[in-house]
Design an enzyme around this catalytic site. Structure first.
Site, short mmCIF file in Angstrom:
data_model
loop_
_atom_site.label_atom_id
_atom_site.label_comp_id
_atom_site.label_asym_id
_atom_site.label_seq_id
_atom_site.Cartn_x
_atom_site.Cartn_y
_atom_site.Cartn_z
N ASP A 182 11.86 -20.42 9.76
CA ASP A 182 12.80 -19.45 9.64
C ASP A 182 14.02 -19.96 8.98
O ASP A 182 14.53 -20.75 9.86
CB ASP A 182 12.96 -18.30 10.76
CG ASP A 182 14.08 -17.49 10.53
OD1 ASP A 182 13.60 -16.63 9.42
OD2 ASP A 182 15.01 -17.24 11.11
N GLU A 276 8.93 -17.83 4.66
CA GLU A 276 9.08 -16.36 3.89
C GLU A 276 9.33 -16.87 2.36
O GLU A 276 9.97 -17.93 2.05
CB GLU A 276 10.09 -15.92 4.72
CG GLU A 276 9.86 -15.03 5.55
CD GLU A 276 11.25 -14.22 6.03
OE1 GLU A 276 11.17 -13.03 6.22
OE2 GLU A 276 12.08 -14.86 6.49
N ASP A 357 16.27 -16.07 15.78
CA ASP A 357 15.44 -16.81 14.65
C ASP A 357 14.42 -17.27 15.15
O ASP A 357 13.24 -17.65 14.50
CB ASP A 357 16.54 -17.75 14.22
CG ASP A 357 17.88 -17.49 13.75
OD1 ASP A 357 17.91 -16.35 13.18
OD2 ASP A 357 18.85 -18.19 13.61
#
Ligand SMILES: [Zn+2]
Length: 380
Positions: A182, A276, A357
């Site tokens: 992340d 992501e 996170d």
């Protein structure tokens, strides 16, 4: 496999002048090409392509005779790059810009370049042999060569080389050797793989912030010395311009170093990396985040992960932007609709306390694994 190798080029005073002329010629042709394309489209509704423009170079050389001092291939490559800039624009990048003589200068050569690694010299058309600091060796066929000069006046040569090696076979995708990453705002990145229960965190480099502070001071000095409307700027202004350019370089190097170390470490340690899909242009609209993100270079970092994964046979899995990775409690799946950017730690409706996170990194790993049903999460 294609690999790029970049070295410092050490031209003589005379060669520096020749190079400056070549940069100028390529910039001239690029800008003229862009101007011609714009005019043709605006006035006549005609779209000119690379070949139309290349044909015009022949006529142009009759008037601008100095263009003959630049290798014809370099001029053609400028126009091909202009075409690429247009293609990128149609795919969502910014509109091609006119090249300035103040910024980084470069030209490309598709052939006619020889590299003598032992003699530490590079043969460039028109320039002949130029001294080059080969810091590491390479083998393979040279595809394209880029010669560049940065604003502080350093010259570089970059070889794109076909190494002849096949890409290694990809490692199997397996949850045990996978990791979710992340990208944070406060921290650079958080990994789902906790060491002794503590999530692995890559902090933002503080030295960068310090350098940026200094940059602001030096830029202010430069602005103070700038005389508006003056035909020529003072010696002191030029001196300051080089100081600012050098500082920019230091910052770029520090940043690149950090990104290389971090990406290599992650690629070495894991076979599958779940990320992501980045939407930096969307994030940049958020002014507060913009500075932090630009500085951290997530786009560059993603590119590094991609090519390093290719080199070492690792997998990159990208999950969609629409998976609300940071809003879902990783333990029970409860969706936190009201989560704010400032909430670092939160508790879900079922009483699980999660760190923002680290929780997002775990979700990214889960989503990534779901893309590959065979390796999906088993009982927990
Ligand atoms: Zn929960």
């Amino acid at each position: 496999m294609l690999k790029a190798y970049k070295y410092c080029l050490l031209p003589t005073v005379e060669q520096k002048e020749q190079l400056a002329q070549m940069f100028g010629s390529c910039r001239f042709v690029y800008n003229l090409g862009l101007q011609t394309k714009l005019t043709a489209y605006k006035q006549y509704g005609v779209t000119l392509n690379c070949f139309d423009l290349t044909n015009q170079i022949v006529d142009l050389k009759k008037e601008a005779t100095w263009l003959a001092d630049c290798p014809a291939q370099a001029l053609q490559m400028s126009l091909r790059n202009l075409d690429n800039a247009y293609t990128a624009f149609f795919r969502g990048a910014g509109f091609p810009k006119f090249k300035s003589k103040r910024g980084r200068q470069s030209f490309q050569l598709p052939q006619g370049v020889k590299a003598d690694l032992e003699a530490r010299k590079v043969f460039l058309p028109k320039l002949k042999w130029v001294e080059c600091a080969f810091s590491r060796t390479f083998t393979g066929a040279i595809k394209t060569v880029t010669v560049s000069r940065n604003p502080s006046g350093k010259h570089f040569v970059s070889f794109l080389v076909e190494t002849g090696e096949d890409k290694p076979v990809k490692k199997p995708i397996n949850r045990d050797t996978a990791v979710g990453v992340d990208f944070g705002v406060k921290t650079f990145a958080v990994l789902s793989d906790g060491r002794n229960g503590v999530p692995q965190v890559f902090e933002n480099h503080k030295f960068l912030r310090r350098s940026l502070k200094r940059l602001r001071v030096e830029q202010r000095t430069m602005a103070r010395r700038f005389k508006k409307g003056a035909a020529e700027q003072s010696k002191n202004w030029h001196k300051q311009r080089v100081i600012v350019a050098k500082l920019h370089e230091t910052i770029t190097n520090q940043r690149r170093d950090f990104l290389h170390k971090t990406s290599t470490q992650i690629i070495n340690e894991y076979d599958t990396i779940c990320l992501e899909t980045l939407n930096t242009s969307g994030m940049m609209k958020n002014q507060k985040l913009a500075c932090a993100i630009g500085e951290m270079g997530w786009t560059d970092f993603n590119a590094m992960l991609d090519y390093k994964a290719d080199w070492y046979g690792k997998n990159i899995l990208r999950i969609g932007q629409f998976e609300p990775s940071f809003r879902i409690c990783n333990v029970c799946g409860w969706h936190n609709k009201d989560l704010k950017l400032s909430d670092r730690v939160w508790t879900c409706a079922n009483g699980h306390t999660v760190e923002r996170d680290a929780n997002a990194a775990l979700n990214i790993l889960d989503f990534g694994m779901r893309l590959h049903p065979l390796s999906a999460k088993t009982e927990r």
